[in-house]
Design an enzyme around this catalytic site. Sequence first.
Site, short mmCIF file in Angstrom:
data_model
loop_
_atom_site.label_atom_id
_atom_site.label_comp_id
_atom_site.label_asym_id
_atom_site.label_seq_id
_atom_site.Cartn_x
_atom_site.Cartn_y
_atom_site.Cartn_z
N TYR A 195 48.03 33.56 35.83
CA TYR A 195 47.32 33.26 34.58
C TYR A 195 48.23 32.56 33.54
CZ TYR A 195 44.10 36.80 36.51
OH TYR A 195 43.27 37.54 37.32
N LYS A 207 50.09 40.73 38.70
CA LYS A 207 49.85 40.46 40.13
C LYS A 207 50.83 39.43 40.68
CE LYS A 207 44.94 40.92 38.96
NZ LYS A 207 44.82 40.19 37.68
N HIS A 228 47.98 39.62 44.73
CA HIS A 228 46.80 38.98 44.12
C HIS A 228 45.71 38.67 45.15
CE1 HIS A 228 45.65 36.51 40.35
NE2 HIS A 228 44.57 36.83 41.00
N ASP A 258 44.78 43.48 31.94
CA ASP A 258 44.95 42.92 33.28
C ASP A 258 45.44 41.47 33.16
OD1 ASP A 258 44.11 43.19 36.32
OD2 ASP A 258 43.46 41.20 35.65
N1 LIG Z 1 42.03 39.61 41.19
C1 LIG Z 1 41.40 38.47 41.11
O1 LIG Z 1 41.39 37.65 42.04
C2 LIG Z 1 40.63 38.16 39.86
C3 LIG Z 1 39.75 37.06 39.85
C4 LIG Z 1 39.02 36.82 38.69
C5 LIG Z 1 39.19 37.63 37.58
N2 LIG Z 1 40.08 38.67 37.61
C6 LIG Z 1 40.30 39.53 36.41
O2 LIG Z 1 39.03 40.02 35.96
C7 LIG Z 1 38.84 39.65 34.61
C8 LIG Z 1 37.36 39.48 34.29
O3 LIG Z 1 36.78 38.49 35.10
P1 LIG Z 1 36.43 37.00 34.58
O4 LIG Z 1 37.37 36.60 33.51
O5 LIG Z 1 36.33 36.18 35.81
O6 LIG Z 1 34.97 37.08 34.04
P2 LIG Z 1 34.00 38.09 33.26
O7 LIG Z 1 34.76 39.09 32.49
O8 LIG Z 1 32.99 38.52 34.26
O9 LIG Z 1 33.26 37.07 32.32
C9 LIG Z 1 33.90 36.35 31.32
C10 LIG Z 1 32.86 35.42 30.72
O10 LIG Z 1 31.78 36.20 30.18
C11 LIG Z 1 31.65 35.94 28.80
N3 LIG Z 1 31.36 37.23 28.14
C12 LIG Z 1 32.22 38.23 27.85
N4 LIG Z 1 31.59 39.26 27.26
C13 LIG Z 1 30.29 38.90 27.18
C14 LIG Z 1 29.15 39.54 26.66
N5 LIG Z 1 29.21 40.75 26.10
N6 LIG Z 1 27.94 38.89 26.73
C15 LIG Z 1 27.88 37.68 27.29
N7 LIG Z 1 28.92 37.01 27.81
C16 LIG Z 1 30.13 37.62 27.75
C17 LIG Z 1 32.98 35.35 28.37
O11 LIG Z 1 32.79 34.46 27.28
P3 LIG Z 1 33.81 34.37 26.01
O12 LIG Z 1 35.19 34.59 26.49
O13 LIG Z 1 33.56 32.96 25.53
O14 LIG Z 1 33.33 35.40 25.02
C18 LIG Z 1 33.41 34.59 29.61
O15 LIG Z 1 32.77 33.34 29.67
C19 LIG Z 1 39.67 38.37 34.48
O16 LIG Z 1 39.86 37.97 33.15
C20 LIG Z 1 40.91 38.78 35.23
O17 LIG Z 1 41.71 39.62 34.44
C21 LIG Z 1 40.79 38.96 38.75
#
Ligand SMILES: NC(=O)c1ccc[n+]([C@@H]2O[C@H](COP(=O)([O-])OP(=O)(O)OC[C@H]3O[C@@H](n4cnc5c(N)ncnc54)[C@H](OP(=O)(O)O)[C@@H]3O)[C@@H](O)[C@H]2O)c1
Length: 243
Positions: free
Chosen positions: A37, A62, A93, A32
């Site tokens: 980004y 997106k 998005h 994704d």
């Molecule tokens: N459509 C939208 O508006 C939108 C908005 C936000 C996000 N997204 C998408 O959704 C994806 C995921 O969401 P996100 O990046 O916001 O956050 P997330 O995946 O909920 O969390 C990422 C955070 O959690 C940590 N983490 C990952 N695996 C872990 C584990 N097993 N145990 C503990 N901590 C862990 C990571 O640390 P490290 O990286 O340091 O390991 C990072 O700090 C994004 O990357 C993006 O592709 C879309």
Amino acid sequence: MPMLGFGTWQIRGREAYDAVRTALDVGYRHVDTAALYENEAEVGRAIADSGLAREDVFITTKLLHSDAGRAREALQDSLAALGVDAVDLYLIHSPPGGASPPTWEQLLTARDDRLARAVGVSNYSTAQVDELIQATGEAPAVNQVKWGPSLHDPGFLSESAQRNVVVEGYSPFRSTDLHDETLVRIASDHGVTPAQVVLRWHLEHEIVVIPKSVTAERIRANADIFGFSLSEEEVARIDALSQ
Ligand SMILES: NC(=O)c1ccc[n+]([C@@H]2O[C@H](COP(=O)([O-])OP(=O)(O)OC[C@H]3O[C@@H](n4cnc5c(N)ncnc54)[C@H](OP(=O)(O)O)[C@@H]3O)[C@@H](O)[C@H]2O)c1
């Protein structure tokens, strides 16, 4: 669409390339990204260098909010950055000042012209999805929204299912206390981590989930969620964390 994808928000350059290479090496087949980004080139290069066939990796990108009036051109820019002829899923998005049926029409045309295999939205309410359906007769294939145990909303899931809209959850960890006692207990009962329980809980609800990590061990562990399942009772206990 693989139920598990790899999120790439807030990673750029070498870090983005390395994380996506690791993710593909350990078995993710869905990535994704987004124009926002600023990592589409690195994501595309990591996919190309992985040795996997293009059709074996599901790519989502997106449309930037400010590109709502030039969606086709923006998609073409994303395809050029990614180095592919088409993406598997192209999302608006976020609602560009309301649901914006004209933007949705541009995405449908781009899909019909085979620039994207499927098109959808992100951060849309059911009312906004209905506006698109009323205007064009076509529902988004996917609505990517923030999800996690504390945000669980069964009403939204059933409204989306009624419209044949797949719910894709983002930020599964950002919205979750991984030290929560219920998650820790269930994780210990299965010999897994609370993070794995959270991801598996999405799958039990048929919600696509896209965790992000730059840490190799977490990238691997986050994909290791197909060797156990949660009972209905466990799912209900996790659902209750939203109350
Ligand atoms: N459509 C939208 O508006 C939108 C908005 C936000 C996000 N997204 C998408 O959704 C994806 C995921 O969401 P996100 O990046 O916001 O956050 P997330 O995946 O909920 O969390 C990422 C955070 O959690 C940590 N983490 C990952 N695996 C872990 C584990 N097993 N145990 C503990 N901590 C862990 C990571 O640390 P490290 O990286 O340091 O390991 C990072 O700090 C994004 O990357 C993006 O592709 C879309």
